[in-house]
Design an enzyme around this catalytic site. Structure first.
Site, PDB file in Angstrom:
ATOM      1  N   GLU A  75      -5.354  -8.439  -0.806  1.00 29.20           N
ATOM      2  CA  GLU A  75      -5.967  -7.947   0.641  1.00 29.20           C
ATOM      3  C   GLU A  75      -7.535  -7.670   0.202  1.00 29.20           C
ATOM      4  OE1 GLU A  75      -4.797  -5.169   3.377  1.00 29.20           O
ATOM      5  OE2 GLU A  75      -2.771  -5.818   3.064  1.00 29.20           O
ATOM      6  N   GLU A 112       0.922  -0.988   0.103  1.00 29.05           N
ATOM      7  CA  GLU A 112      -0.012  -0.177  -0.065  1.00 29.05           C
ATOM      8  C   GLU A 112       0.707   1.347  -0.028  1.00 29.05           C
ATOM      9  OE1 GLU A 112      -3.092  -0.134   2.913  1.00 29.05           O
ATOM     10  OE2 GLU A 112      -4.065  -1.741   2.040  1.00 29.05           O
TER      11      GLU A 112
END
Ligand code: AHR
Length: 541
Positions: free
Chosen positions: A341, A223
């Site tokens: 995710e 991320e």
């Protein structure tokens, strides 16, 4: 600074005033009476949309792509009780001599976890792998800044890869591209995969592992598009930094496959992020990582069930960006999406939960249905999505939940288990004619969300989520080019109501075997109960 600042997804759209959907069933009175007997009148209130009954049409020549077993992955992060107190509980009577919880391992094996990501998540952006090797009692305790705790490092590379061999899954390591350096990432690959004699591999041998593990999948950070991430950079800065790391990692082991940090921050210009990252890294990566969490904060069931409309759109747009990046590249070169995710996550997020029990979401039936739609969507895009990891595995937004005495299986365990058990082979481009409903942000959401798989073993698998909260939906499943042969097994995930949860004493939401179905030549009729997920599996010839 410790908290994960990212908004829930899809940002700004999801959580509005609840509104009742417009119901448009497409079942004829005659058909429906036949299918449902006494239950029929309830659904006949809506208007028909043209066809006599809901149709699911399958043609085994209409192939989407091969389903990669890595679609049924999970994720372990050093976060709350996912590892410590979850998979790993030294001193517990439920753990083996190495500290691995035997009951958790069994539940993970039964879930058929194919692919396991570690060590984070946000945690990976401040993790130095060297802290987690060597005698456990000598490992340093470090301040952990992603989740505001202290990491004791008793679970490290050797423990993770030992766990992997017990579980029988494929490992996936996410390197630190936040506070970490190129050297750290390169030497981690060397420690884990290199066969030659170097100071780094001597260290591995000293720590008890002679042969390399040859871990194939490596992440270039987590991320990196989010301001909440340690080491967050602009897309250009990340692209340049990751490119040099990727080169060193590849030069250490040319067989590894790399996953670049694509979008997780949809509040920002996520398309530009992906485009830039692909431009820098397209010659070095095999996968682009994407993340997506959804929630039902406004308690709007139908809007929540439509969460995967945004997923579908993001897949479509990202596939276009990948095509754009690869135009002109040799034809064999490909980059796939890694949704490494995904899950429902909106309740257990606040600072108040800081400490060991953070992110302990309790799931209900409506969450399980959304997870089944995530999985339908991944299967329906099996040509471009080759990795998916439910975040996470134990306790932290997870399908398995423990205490010191045992565990229970959360509602979201069951759809993933059904997919991971049955949906292997070729994904088919299935035609679905379903009644639809409208929400504030999504027009014409089909009640029936469907995927179909031509199994490796000659079986046909049909996965159907009935999003309707109150009514069963009857459908005719038609085979265009084959015949149903023999009985079909029917597995159903359901519960008394959409808010039903499981706990240590009761498993209210689970998979149950229904009466087998018999196909009639090339068509088969079935009524999918309200708020259910169903897998139908049998042979075709
Ligand atoms: O899975 C929980 C967190 O969600 C992960 O650490 C991070 O990558 C994401 O924001």
């Amino acid at each position: 600074m410790f908290s994960n600042l990212k908004g829930l997804l899809p940002v700004g759209k999801r959580f509005r005033t609840p509104r009742l959907p417009t119901v448009k069933p497409a079942i004829s009175r005659r058909e429906f009476s036949f299918l449902l007997g006494a239950a029929a009148p309830a659904i006949l209130k809506g208007k028909q949309t043209g066809s006599d009954a809901c149709r699911i049409k399958i043609d085994t020549d209409r192939v989407v792509g091969e389903i990669d077993p890595k679609l049924y992955g999970n994720f372990l992060e050093h976060l709350g009780r996912c590892i410590a107190g979850g998979v790993f509980d030294e001193g517990s009577s439920l753990a083996d001599a190495e500290g691995f919880r035997k009951d958790v391992l069994k539940a993970a094996q039964d879930l058929r976890v194919s692919f396991l990501r570690w060590p984070g998540g946000n945690f990976s952006s401040n993790y130095n792998w060297r802290d987690g090797i060597g005698p456990r009692d000598e490992r340093p305790r470090r301040l952990e800044m992603a989740w505001g705790t202290i990491e004791d490092n008793r679970f490290g590379t050797h423990e993770f890869l030992d766990y992997i061999s017990r579980l029988g899954a494929e490992p996936y390591i996410c390197a630190n591209f936040g506070t970490g350096s190129w050297d750290e990432a390169q030497q981690w690959v060397e420690y884990v995969n290199f066969g030659g004699d170097t100071a780094t591999t001597r260290l591995r041998k000293k720590n008890g592992r002679d042969k390399p593990w040859n871990v194939k999948y490596w992440g270039l950070g987590n991320e990196m598009d989010g301001p909440w991430q340690m080491g967050h950079r602009t897309a250009e800065d990340y692209g340049k930094f990751a490119l040099e790391g990727a080169k060193l990692m590849h030069w250490t082991d040319p067989n590894i496959q790399l996953v670049a940090a694509g979008s997780s921050n949809y509040a920002a210009n996520w398309i530009d992020w992906n485009r830039t990252v692909l431009e820098y890294l397209k010659e070095h990566i095999n996968f682009l990582s994407l993340h997506m969490y959804v929630g039902n904060k406004e308690n709007d069931y139908y809007e929540f069930q439509a969460s995967t409309v945004a997923l579908k759109e993001r897949i479509r747009l990202t596939a276009g960006l990948i095509d754009e990046a690869l135009s002109g590249a040799p034809k064999h070169r490909n980059i796939y999406m890694a949704w490494d995710e995904y899950n429902v996550w909106y309740r257990a997020r606040g600072d108040a939960e800081r400490g060991r029990r953070i992110l302990e979401e309790h799931y209900n039936l409506e969450d399980a249905l959304v997870v089944s739609s995530f999985l339908n969507t991944f299967v329906n895009h099996a040509n471009v999505v080759k990795i998916a990891n439910m975040a996470q595995l134990v306790n932290v937004i997870a399908p398995i939940f423990t205490n010191e005495k045992g565990l229970f299986l959360q509602t979201i365990y069951y759809p993933l288990q059904l997919f991971a058990t049955h949906s292997h082979g070729t994904a088919l481009d299935v035609f679905v004619d379903s009644p639809t409903y409208d929400t504030k942000t999504n027009p014409k959401v089909p009640y029936l969300d469907v995927s179909a798989v031509n199994g490796n073993d000659g079986a046909l698998v049909v996965n159907v989520t009935n999003r309707h909260r109150d009514q069963p939906i009857a459908a005719i499943i038609e085979l265009e080019d084959k015949k149903f042969s023999g009985d079909f097994d029917v597995y159903e995930v359901n519960g008394p109501d959409i808010k039903a949860e499981n706990n240590f004493n009761t498993t209210t939401v689970k998979t149950t075997r229904q009466k087998p179905l018999t196909g009639n030549g090339s068509s088969m009729k079935y009524s999918f109960p309200a708020h259910s997920f169903t897998t139908i599996k049998g042979r075709i010839s």
